[in-house]
Design a protein around this motif. Structure first.
Motif, PDB file in Angstrom:
ATOM      1  N   PHE A 103       0.939   0.225   8.335  1.00  0.00           N
ATOM      2  CA  PHE A 103       1.080   1.339   7.404  1.00  0.00           C
ATOM      3  C   PHE A 103       0.236   1.091   6.156  1.00  0.00           C
ATOM      4  O   PHE A 103      -0.270  -0.016   5.939  1.00  0.00           O
ATOM      5  CB  PHE A 103       2.556   1.542   7.018  1.00  0.00           C
ATOM      6  CG  PHE A 103       3.218   0.357   6.370  1.00  0.00           C
ATOM      7  CD1 PHE A 103       3.217   0.203   4.984  1.00  0.00           C
ATOM      8  CD2 PHE A 103       3.853  -0.609   7.142  1.00  0.00           C
ATOM      9  CE1 PHE A 103       3.833  -0.887   4.385  1.00  0.00           C
ATOM     10  CE2 PHE A 103       4.475  -1.698   6.551  1.00  0.00           C
ATOM     11  CZ  PHE A 103       4.464  -1.835   5.173  1.00  0.00           C
ATOM     12  N   HIS A 104       0.058   2.149   5.346  1.00  0.00           N
ATOM     13  CA  HIS A 104      -0.673   2.071   4.085  1.00  0.00           C
ATOM     14  C   HIS A 104       0.334   1.978   2.946  1.00  0.00           C
ATOM     15  O   HIS A 104       1.270   2.785   2.866  1.00  0.00           O
ATOM     16  CB  HIS A 104      -1.552   3.311   3.889  1.00  0.00           C
ATOM     17  CG  HIS A 104      -2.680   3.397   4.869  1.00  0.00           C
ATOM     18  ND1 HIS A 104      -3.774   4.210   4.655  1.00  0.00           N
ATOM     19  CD2 HIS A 104      -2.904   2.775   6.047  1.00  0.00           C
ATOM     20  CE1 HIS A 104      -4.606   4.087   5.674  1.00  0.00           C
ATOM     21  NE2 HIS A 104      -4.092   3.222   6.533  1.00  0.00           N
ATOM     22  N   LEU A 105       0.155   1.015   2.051  1.00  0.00           N
ATOM     23  CA  LEU A 105       1.061   0.800   0.925  1.00  0.00           C
ATOM     24  C   LEU A 105       0.323   1.132  -0.370  1.00  0.00           C
ATOM     25  O   LEU A 105      -0.759   0.601  -0.633  1.00  0.00           O
ATOM     26  CB  LEU A 105       1.523  -0.657   0.906  1.00  0.00           C
ATOM     27  CG  LEU A 105       2.594  -1.033  -0.113  1.00  0.00           C
ATOM     28  CD1 LEU A 105       3.919  -0.353   0.227  1.00  0.00           C
ATOM     29  CD2 LEU A 105       2.788  -2.552  -0.148  1.00  0.00           C
ATOM     30  N   LEU A 106       0.898   2.043  -1.176  1.00  0.00           N
ATOM     31  CA  LEU A 106       0.266   2.474  -2.419  1.00  0.00           C
ATOM     32  C   LEU A 106       0.840   1.682  -3.592  1.00  0.00           C
ATOM     33  O   LEU A 106       2.042   1.740  -3.869  1.00  0.00           O
ATOM     34  CB  LEU A 106       0.481   3.978  -2.650  1.00  0.00           C
ATOM     35  CG  LEU A 106      -0.487   4.909  -1.901  1.00  0.00           C
ATOM     36  CD1 LEU A 106      -0.325   4.782  -0.396  1.00  0.00           C
ATOM     37  CD2 LEU A 106      -0.286   6.356  -2.343  1.00  0.00           C
ATOM     38  N   LEU A 107      -0.045   0.936  -4.285  1.00  0.00           N
ATOM     39  CA  LEU A 107       0.348   0.100  -5.412  1.00  0.00           C
ATOM     40  C   LEU A 107      -0.472   0.461  -6.641  1.00  0.00           C
ATOM     41  O   LEU A 107      -1.534   1.082  -6.530  1.00  0.00           O
ATOM     42  CB  LEU A 107       0.133  -1.377  -5.054  1.00  0.00           C
ATOM     43  CG  LEU A 107       0.945  -1.934  -3.880  1.00  0.00           C
ATOM     44  CD1 LEU A 107       0.560  -3.393  -3.615  1.00  0.00           C
ATOM     45  CD2 LEU A 107       2.442  -1.816  -4.139  1.00  0.00           C
ATOM     46  N   PRO A 108      -0.006   0.067  -7.840  1.00  0.00           N
ATOM     47  CA  PRO A 108      -0.790   0.328  -9.058  1.00  0.00           C
ATOM     48  C   PRO A 108      -2.192  -0.255  -8.937  1.00  0.00           C
ATOM     49  O   PRO A 108      -2.386  -1.354  -8.413  1.00  0.00           O
ATOM     50  CB  PRO A 108       0.016  -0.383 -10.147  1.00  0.00           C
ATOM     51  CG  PRO A 108       1.418  -0.395  -9.623  1.00  0.00           C
ATOM     52  CD  PRO A 108       1.291  -0.566  -8.137  1.00  0.00           C
ATOM     53  N   GLY A 109      -3.179   0.495  -9.428  1.00  0.00           N
ATOM     54  CA  GLY A 109      -4.568   0.072  -9.294  1.00  0.00           C
ATOM     55  C   GLY A 109      -4.888  -1.220 -10.013  1.00  0.00           C
ATOM     56  O   GLY A 109      -5.858  -1.907  -9.655  1.00  0.00           O
ATOM     57  N   ASP A 110      -4.100  -1.564 -11.026  1.00  0.00           N
ATOM     58  CA  ASP A 110      -4.381  -2.795 -11.769  1.00  0.00           C
ATOM     59  C   ASP A 110      -3.667  -4.015 -11.170  1.00  0.00           C
ATOM     60  O   ASP A 110      -3.681  -5.102 -11.759  1.00  0.00           O
ATOM     61  CB  ASP A 110      -4.004  -2.635 -13.240  1.00  0.00           C
ATOM     62  CG  ASP A 110      -2.534  -2.258 -13.425  1.00  0.00           C
ATOM     63  OD1 ASP A 110      -1.817  -2.110 -12.410  1.00  0.00           O
ATOM     64  OD2 ASP A 110      -2.109  -2.110 -14.589  1.00  0.00           O
ATOM     65  N   GLU A 162      -3.258   5.562  -7.877  1.00  0.00           N
ATOM     66  CA  GLU A 162      -3.868   6.516  -8.819  1.00  0.00           C
ATOM     67  C   GLU A 162      -5.068   7.248  -8.209  1.00  0.00           C
ATOM     68  O   GLU A 162      -5.516   8.271  -8.735  1.00  0.00           O
ATOM     69  CB  GLU A 162      -4.336   5.788 -10.082  1.00  0.00           C
ATOM     70  CG  GLU A 162      -3.222   5.133 -10.891  1.00  0.00           C
ATOM     71  CD  GLU A 162      -2.901   3.732 -10.397  1.00  0.00           C
ATOM     72  OE1 GLU A 162      -2.020   3.082 -10.992  1.00  0.00           O
ATOM     73  OE2 GLU A 162      -3.542   3.294  -9.410  1.00  0.00           O
ATOM     74  N   ASP A 163      -5.584   6.750  -7.083  1.00  0.00           N
ATOM     75  CA  ASP A 163      -6.781   7.313  -6.466  1.00  0.00           C
ATOM     76  C   ASP A 163      -6.387   8.436  -5.514  1.00  0.00           C
ATOM     77  O   ASP A 163      -5.570   8.250  -4.608  1.00  0.00           O
ATOM     78  CB  ASP A 163      -7.532   6.217  -5.706  1.00  0.00           C
ATOM     79  CG  ASP A 163      -8.908   6.660  -5.258  1.00  0.00           C
ATOM     80  OD1 ASP A 163      -9.164   7.880  -5.202  1.00  0.00           O
ATOM     81  OD2 ASP A 163      -9.743   5.775  -4.937  1.00  0.00           O
ATOM     82  N   VAL A 164      -6.984   9.605  -5.696  1.00  0.00           N
ATOM     83  CA  VAL A 164      -6.680  10.756  -4.849  1.00  0.00           C
ATOM     84  C   VAL A 164      -7.001  10.454  -3.384  1.00  0.00           C
ATOM     85  O   VAL A 164      -6.316  10.909  -2.465  1.00  0.00           O
ATOM     86  CB  VAL A 164      -7.484  11.996  -5.319  1.00  0.00           C
ATOM     87  CG1 VAL A 164      -7.251  13.171  -4.374  1.00  0.00           C
ATOM     88  CG2 VAL A 164      -7.096  12.372  -6.732  1.00  0.00           C
ATOM     89  N   ALA A 165      -8.046   9.661  -3.163  1.00  0.00           N
ATOM     90  CA  ALA A 165      -8.464   9.341  -1.797  1.00  0.00           C
ATOM     91  C   ALA A 165      -7.413   8.536  -1.034  1.00  0.00           C
ATOM     92  O   ALA A 165      -7.458   8.452   0.194  1.00  0.00           O
ATOM     93  CB  ALA A 165      -9.789   8.571  -1.826  1.00  0.00           C
TER      94      ALA A 165
END
Length: 316
Positions: A247-254, A288-291
């Protein structure tokens, strides 16, 4: 895990040989087409057990350069082949039943034959229970299919004994009971065969893990990353006893690479603690990235869908 699942197949082979001898003896004593059908199904049991041993041996081989995901899918060939063998046996049973309908014959020595048939059922029942425990321990569809096949044999044999037992107290004109019972057994065997083939087909088609296991994955992700953590593209499948999860995990960009790696490792360990034989792959993306929100392209499930499916069950 110290013991090999193959030992349970040896139990099945031994039980099939013993019951085949007993049921053939019962048929020889009685000339009952119903007991002949029971003996034919036991021959199928033996053939299926030998095939199961070959495929399970293949499935237990480790991954190699040509089979990076292992050989676990070999188990589905076993359950599918067992289903086909059951259907072939059913055809033979129906054919013998039709012939007996055309030329009715009262079975001989019925009491002794039924006693032998019951003894063979005890052997199959004990073996099936042992194999079901082994199937749970090793999470093996091959052991499960073979055990359920033996249990089917038990129930059909008990039904056969009950039905033919009536003939001990009926006149010769009731000889039609024998082929009628054999026909019913043939129908039940057909149902079992199609059930095994369907389960084998589902495994070969990479069906997703059941909803209760998807919920385990979702809970592990939220326990380690927080209730508000975002993920999508959850794709799961099972090959034999091995589960594959990505799966894809979305984390803060920093987030640092080290922090992201530690969180992914924690999630993987949490999933593996609740689900056996898991292979987990996690792709980290900046939230934070729309992509990063490419759910339609990636496919699979997101967290909210997992919870929804777990609440309402499988509607497919």
């Amino acid at each position: 895990m110290s013991e090999s699942p193959q030992k349970y197949i040896y139990y099945s082979i031994a039980a099939s040989v013993i019951t085949m001898i007993l049921k053939t003896w019962a048929w020889y004593l009685t000339a009952s087409v119903g007991l002949l059908s029971d003996a034919l199904e036991t021959l199928v049991n033996l053939s299926a057990a030998l095939f199961a041993l070959a495929t399970l041996t293949k499935a237990l081989k480790p991954a190699d350069d040509n089979h990076a995901y292992g050989h676990g899918k070999a188990e589905y060939f076993s359950s599918g082949a067992e289903g086909m063998l059951i259907l072939i046996a059913a055809v033979g049973i129906v054919y013998a039943s039709v012939e007996r309908f055309m030329s009715p014959e009262v079975p001989q020595n019925l009491g002794a034959g039924l006693g032998i048939a019951l003894l063979s059922s005890v052997v199959n029942f004990a073996t099936a229970k042992i194999m079901l425990k082994g199937a749970a321990v090793h999470d093996s569809i091959t052991l499960e299919a073979d055990a359920k096949h033996l249990l089917t044999d038990v129930w059909t044999s008990i039904g056969l004994v009950a039905g033919l037992g009536v003939m001990l107290f009926t006149p010769p004109s009731w000889a039609f009971i024998d082929p009628a019972i054999a026909m019913i057994m043939g129908g039940n065997i057909v149902f079992t065969g199609f059930s095994l083939i369907k389960k084998s087909f589902s495994g070969l088609m990479d069906n997703a893990l059941p909803h209760e296991e998807l919920l385990v994955i979702d809970t592990a992700i939220r326990t380690c990353g927080g209730e508000d953590i975002l993920y999508h593209g959850l794709r799961t499948r099972k090959a034999g006893s091995h589960r594959f999860i990505d799966f894809h995990l979305l984390l803060p960009g920093d987030s640092t690479i080290t922090d992201s790696h530690h969180l992914c490792t924690e999630i993987e360990n949490c999933i593996k603690s609740d689900l056996k034989n898991c292979h987990v792959t996690i792709h980290v993306e900046p939230k934070e990235d729309v992509a990063s929100y490419d759910c339609e392209e990636t496919g699979g499930l997101c967290g909210s869908m997992v919870r929804l499916k777990a609440s309402f069950g499988d509607k497919d």
